[in-house]
Design a protein around this motif. Structure first.
Motif, PDB file in Angstrom:
ATOM      1  N   TYR A   1      -4.469  12.539   9.213  1.00 18.26           N
ATOM      2  CA  TYR A   1      -5.547  11.819   8.528  1.00 18.26           C
ATOM      3  C   TYR A   1      -5.960  12.746   7.394  1.00 18.26           C
TER       4      TYR A   1
ATOM      5  N   GLY B   1      10.673   2.807  17.531  1.00 18.23           N
ATOM      6  CA  GLY B   1       9.667   1.927  16.956  1.00 18.23           C
ATOM      7  C   GLY B   1       8.234   2.391  17.110  1.00 18.23           C
ATOM      8  N   GLN B   2       8.027   3.490  17.793  1.00 22.03           N
ATOM      9  CA  GLN B   2       6.654   3.980  17.979  1.00 22.03           C
ATOM     10  C   GLN B   2       6.092   4.546  16.690  1.00 22.03           C
ATOM     11  N   LEU B   3       4.831   4.263  16.424  1.00 21.80           N
ATOM     12  CA  LEU B   3       4.120   4.792  15.257  1.00 21.80           C
ATOM     13  C   LEU B   3       3.256   5.964  15.700  1.00 21.80           C
TER      14      LEU B   3
ATOM     15  N   PHE C   1       5.595   6.496   7.014  1.00 19.01           N
ATOM     16  CA  PHE C   1       4.709   5.575   6.304  1.00 19.01           C
ATOM     17  C   PHE C   1       3.444   6.290   5.854  1.00 19.01           C
TER      18      PHE C   1
ATOM     19  N   GLN D   1      -3.592   8.044   5.715  1.00 22.48           N
ATOM     20  CA  GLN D   1      -2.935   8.567   6.915  1.00 22.48           C
ATOM     21  C   GLN D   1      -1.424   8.508   6.729  1.00 22.48           C
TER      22      GLN D   1
ATOM     23  N   PHE E   1       2.160   8.360   8.954  1.00 28.36           N
ATOM     24  CA  PHE E   1       2.703   8.013  10.263  1.00 28.36           C
ATOM     25  C   PHE E   1       4.217   8.234  10.266  1.00 28.36           C
TER      26      PHE E   1
ATOM     27  N   PHE F   1      -0.286  -0.390   4.255  1.00 26.36           N
ATOM     28  CA  PHE F   1       0.876   0.472   4.429  1.00 26.36           C
ATOM     29  C   PHE F   1       1.806   0.383   3.230  1.00 26.36           C
ATOM     30  N   GLY F   2       2.458   1.504   2.936  1.00 23.94           N
ATOM     31  CA  GLY F   2       3.561   1.484   2.004  1.00 23.94           C
ATOM     32  C   GLY F   2       4.829   1.002   2.703  1.00 23.94           C
ATOM     33  N   ALA F   3       5.896   0.895   1.921  1.00 20.03           N
ATOM     34  CA  ALA F   3       7.163   0.390   2.462  1.00 20.03           C
ATOM     35  C   ALA F   3       7.917   1.445   3.263  1.00 20.03           C
TER      36      ALA F   3
ATOM     37  N   GLN G   1       7.424   6.620  12.231  1.00 20.06           N
ATOM     38  CA  GLN G   1       7.940   5.613  13.150  1.00 20.06           C
ATOM     39  C   GLN G   1       9.300   6.103  13.648  1.00 20.06           C
TER      40      GLN G   1
ATOM     41  N   LEU H   1      -5.915  -0.716   7.020  1.00 21.63           N
ATOM     42  CA  LEU H   1      -4.981   0.168   6.345  1.00 21.63           C
ATOM     43  C   LEU H   1      -3.910  -0.657   5.646  1.00 21.63           C
TER      44      LEU H   1
ATOM     45  N   ASN I   1       0.799   9.057  14.634  1.00 19.32           N
ATOM     46  CA  ASN I   1      -0.072   9.534  13.573  1.00 19.32           C
ATOM     47  C   ASN I   1       0.191  11.014  13.315  1.00 19.32           C
ATOM     48  N   LEU I   2       0.552  11.330  12.073  1.00 19.18           N
ATOM     49  CA  LEU I   2       0.824  12.710  11.705  1.00 19.18           C
ATOM     50  C   LEU I   2      -0.418  13.388  11.132  1.00 19.18           C
TER      51      LEU I   2
END
Lengths: 111, 109
Positions: B48, B41-43, B86, B33, B35, B99-101, B37, B97, B45-46
């Motif tokens: 799946y 600060g909201q995540l 992300f 997935q 995302f 997550f990457g950096a 941010q 999940l 979802n772009l």
């Protein structure tokens, strides 16, 4: 559009105190999660919850942490005795299948 | 666990420019997935997208599962695209999940 709601948006507490972070997942979702993000770092998985029990937890999720679904709508994360390093943004998430929907988070500051 | 590497770490774009963000992962995945941010600060979802290609407006994503990478394309960037992107992966559909950096994107007017 339905969304995951979290309360409070900010929580300040003293080290050693207990905190409860609250979440209302989207109503028809079956899988629930808590993640956290320490300032400037990546998002980290804490715990997943399905069918009224924990399905997976990370090394971070030690005995100080617990989760509960006390009724049909709320999903809570409790930290029994907070430490300075627990300061982070805590995100609740839910999904009906695979795509994850996050709440807007609770910023926890431990002093 | 699965390692997730995102590149570039930072990206500065002029409004209207196009860009490509990359996500490499170390093992086979059944869940991937993307995302965004936002600065509050909201995540969000772009996509799946464990495999294949998807498009949503000015954003599109492609995952080549056999080669263990995914790409996120931003076209005609706008200032509202600023934030951290992300990539997150899991070995099973409902698992945790990883997550990457992230890629920090700044779009300037």
């Amino acid at each position: 559009e339905p969304e995951v709601t979290q309360t409070p948006s900010h929580q300040v507490t003293q080290m050693g105190q207990e905190v409860i972070l609250r979440c209302v997942p989207i109503s028809n979702h079956l899988y629930f999660y808590w993640y956290r993000q320490i300032l400037g770092q990546k998002v980290e998985f804490l715990v997943s919850f399905y069918n009224n029990e924990i399905s997976e937890k990370s090394e971070i999720f030690d005995d100080q942490f617990s989760v509960e679904r006390p009724d049909g709508s709320n999903f809570t994360l409790k930290i029994r005795s907070t430490k300075l390093e627990d300061s982070a943004m805590y995100f609740c998430a839910s999904t009906p299948d695979e795509k994850l929907f996050f709440g807007s988070g609770t910023q926890l500051s431990v002093l | 666990g699965i390692q997730v590497e995102q590149s570039p770490p930072d990206l500065i774009l002029q409004e209207g420019a196009n860009s490509t963000l990359r996500c490499n992962f170390s093992d086979s995945v059944n869940n991937l997935q993307w995302f965004h941010q936002n600065p509050w600060g909201q995540l969000i979802n772009l996509f799946y997208i464990p495999s294949g290609t998807k498009q949503n407006g000015r954003l599109s994503a492609t995952t080549v599962a056999t080669e263990r990478y995914s790409l996120l394309y931003i076209s005609s960037s706008q200032t509202t695209d600023s934030g951290v992107y992300f990539c997150a992966v899991a070995s099973d559909s409902w698992g945790k999940l990883q997550f990457g950096a992230g890629t920090q994107v700044v779009v300037t007017p």
